[in-house]
Design an enzyme around this catalytic site. Structure first.
Site, PDB file in Angstrom:
ATOM      1  N   TYR A  14       0.808  -1.226   0.000  1.00 32.09           N
ATOM      2  CA  TYR A  14       0.000   0.000   0.000  1.00 32.09           C
ATOM      3  C   TYR A  14       0.841   1.276   0.000  1.00 32.09           C
ATOM      4  O   TYR A  14       0.289   2.367  -0.080  1.00 32.09           O
ATOM      5  CB  TYR A  14      -0.915   0.017   1.234  1.00 32.09           C
ATOM      6  CG  TYR A  14      -1.853  -1.155   1.266  1.00 32.09           C
ATOM      7  CD1 TYR A  14      -2.952  -1.208   0.426  1.00 32.09           C
ATOM      8  CD2 TYR A  14      -1.634  -2.221   2.138  1.00 32.09           C
ATOM      9  CE1 TYR A  14      -3.815  -2.287   0.446  1.00 32.09           C
ATOM     10  CE2 TYR A  14      -2.498  -3.306   2.167  1.00 32.09           C
ATOM     11  CZ  TYR A  14      -3.582  -3.335   1.315  1.00 32.09           C
ATOM     12  OH  TYR A  14      -4.434  -4.409   1.337  1.00 32.09           O
ATOM     13  N   HIS A  19      -4.480   6.081  -0.868  1.00 34.28           N
ATOM     14  CA  HIS A  19      -5.025   5.944   0.484  1.00 34.28           C
ATOM     15  C   HIS A  19      -3.960   6.158   1.559  1.00 34.28           C
ATOM     16  O   HIS A  19      -4.292   6.324   2.725  1.00 34.28           O
ATOM     17  CB  HIS A  19      -5.648   4.554   0.639  1.00 34.28           C
ATOM     18  CG  HIS A  19      -6.987   4.534   1.302  1.00 34.28           C
ATOM     19  ND1 HIS A  19      -7.802   5.630   1.437  1.00 34.28           N
ATOM     20  CD2 HIS A  19      -7.664   3.505   1.878  1.00 34.28           C
ATOM     21  CE1 HIS A  19      -8.920   5.282   2.052  1.00 34.28           C
ATOM     22  NE2 HIS A  19      -8.858   4.002   2.332  1.00 34.28           N
ATOM     23  N   TYR A  64      -4.578  -0.959   9.793  1.00 30.40           N
ATOM     24  CA  TYR A  64      -5.289  -0.823   8.531  1.00 30.40           C
ATOM     25  C   TYR A  64      -6.349   0.259   8.682  1.00 30.40           C
ATOM     26  O   TYR A  64      -6.865   0.508   9.772  1.00 30.40           O
ATOM     27  CB  TYR A  64      -5.881  -2.135   8.015  1.00 30.40           C
ATOM     28  CG  TYR A  64      -4.803  -3.087   7.555  1.00 30.40           C
ATOM     29  CD1 TYR A  64      -4.281  -3.004   6.273  1.00 30.40           C
ATOM     30  CD2 TYR A  64      -4.274  -4.027   8.426  1.00 30.40           C
ATOM     31  CE1 TYR A  64      -3.264  -3.854   5.854  1.00 30.40           C
ATOM     32  CE2 TYR A  64      -3.254  -4.886   8.016  1.00 30.40           C
ATOM     33  CZ  TYR A  64      -2.765  -4.785   6.733  1.00 30.40           C
ATOM     34  OH  TYR A  64      -1.749  -5.621   6.331  1.00 30.40           O
ATOM     35  N   ASN A  66      -9.486   0.899   7.993  1.00 32.33           N
ATOM     36  CA  ASN A  66     -10.851   0.768   8.520  1.00 32.33           C
ATOM     37  C   ASN A  66     -10.916   0.525  10.021  1.00 32.33           C
ATOM     38  O   ASN A  66     -11.996   0.530  10.596  1.00 32.33           O
ATOM     39  CB  ASN A  66     -11.600  -0.341   7.786  1.00 32.33           C
ATOM     40  CG  ASN A  66     -11.732  -0.053   6.304  1.00 32.33           C
ATOM     41  OD1 ASN A  66     -11.405   1.029   5.823  1.00 32.33           O
ATOM     42  ND2 ASN A  66     -12.216  -1.033   5.566  1.00 32.33           N
TER      43      ASN A  66
END
Length: 188
Positions: A14, A19, A64, A66
């Site tokens: 990532y 993001h 992460y 969320n």
């Protein structure tokens, strides 16, 4: 003590995605202040910096996106800070690429990391530094879009954009919200 949290996802997969823009900016804030986000506390990589004599904890939750809220809540508790001492830096689909918007509160606007924080803090207000990444092209799912790397054109502007965002965080800490919003919420 103030707490500045950049939102993103851990791991190489990532690292260069839209993001993770919050991570990029908080790392730059740390670098400019001679801090390193290497210590592990409350499921986060953290480092301490000083702004005008005040200690500021800089953090990248490793839970992460969320599930960022649990780490943020734990960090606030450990620091003895309140949501009013919190600044969250994150990517925002609803702003064009390169735009910065500082807000003292509001809804999550569909951002699951921010929603997680709101859930964990029982809806308490905190400062947000929203970083525009723009909407996905037609036919591209927003979930996929935020997890994609920046386009070459975006990547060429990323250094300047991240620098202005780090300036916005510093202004918020040093000069207060009115000055920061007046200076950075303008188009440009």
């Amino acid at each position: 003590m103030k707490l500045v949290v950049g939102l993103g996802n851990p791991g190489k997969k990532y690292e260069r995605t839209r993001h993770n823009l919050g991570f990029v900016v908080v790392e730059l804030v740390a670098e400019r202040r001679g801090a390193r986000l290497r210590s592990r506390r409350c499921d986060s990589l953290v480092g301490e910096a000083v702004f005008d004599g005040e200690r500021v904890l800089l953090a990248k939750p490793q839970t992460y996106m969320n599930r960022s809220g649990a780490a943020v809540r734990a960090l606030l508790k450990e620091c003895g800070a309140t949501p009013q001492d919190l600044i969250v830096v994150y990517d925002d689909l609803d702003l064009p690429f390169g735009r910065i918007r500082i807000r003292p509160g509001g809804s999550a606007g569909g951002h699951r990391g921010v929603q997680s924080i709101l859930d964990e803090l029982a809806g308490a207000s905190f400062y947000r530094v929203r970083l525009g990444i723009g909407r996905p092209p037609e036919g591209v799912d927003p979930t996929d879009y935020v997890l994609e790397p920046f386009t070459p054109e975006e990547a060429s502007r990323l250094g300047e954009f991240a620098g202005r965002a780090a300036d916005a965080v510093a202004c918020l800490l040093l000069e207060g919200p009115e000055r920061a919003m007046g200076q950075f919420n303008r188009a440009g």
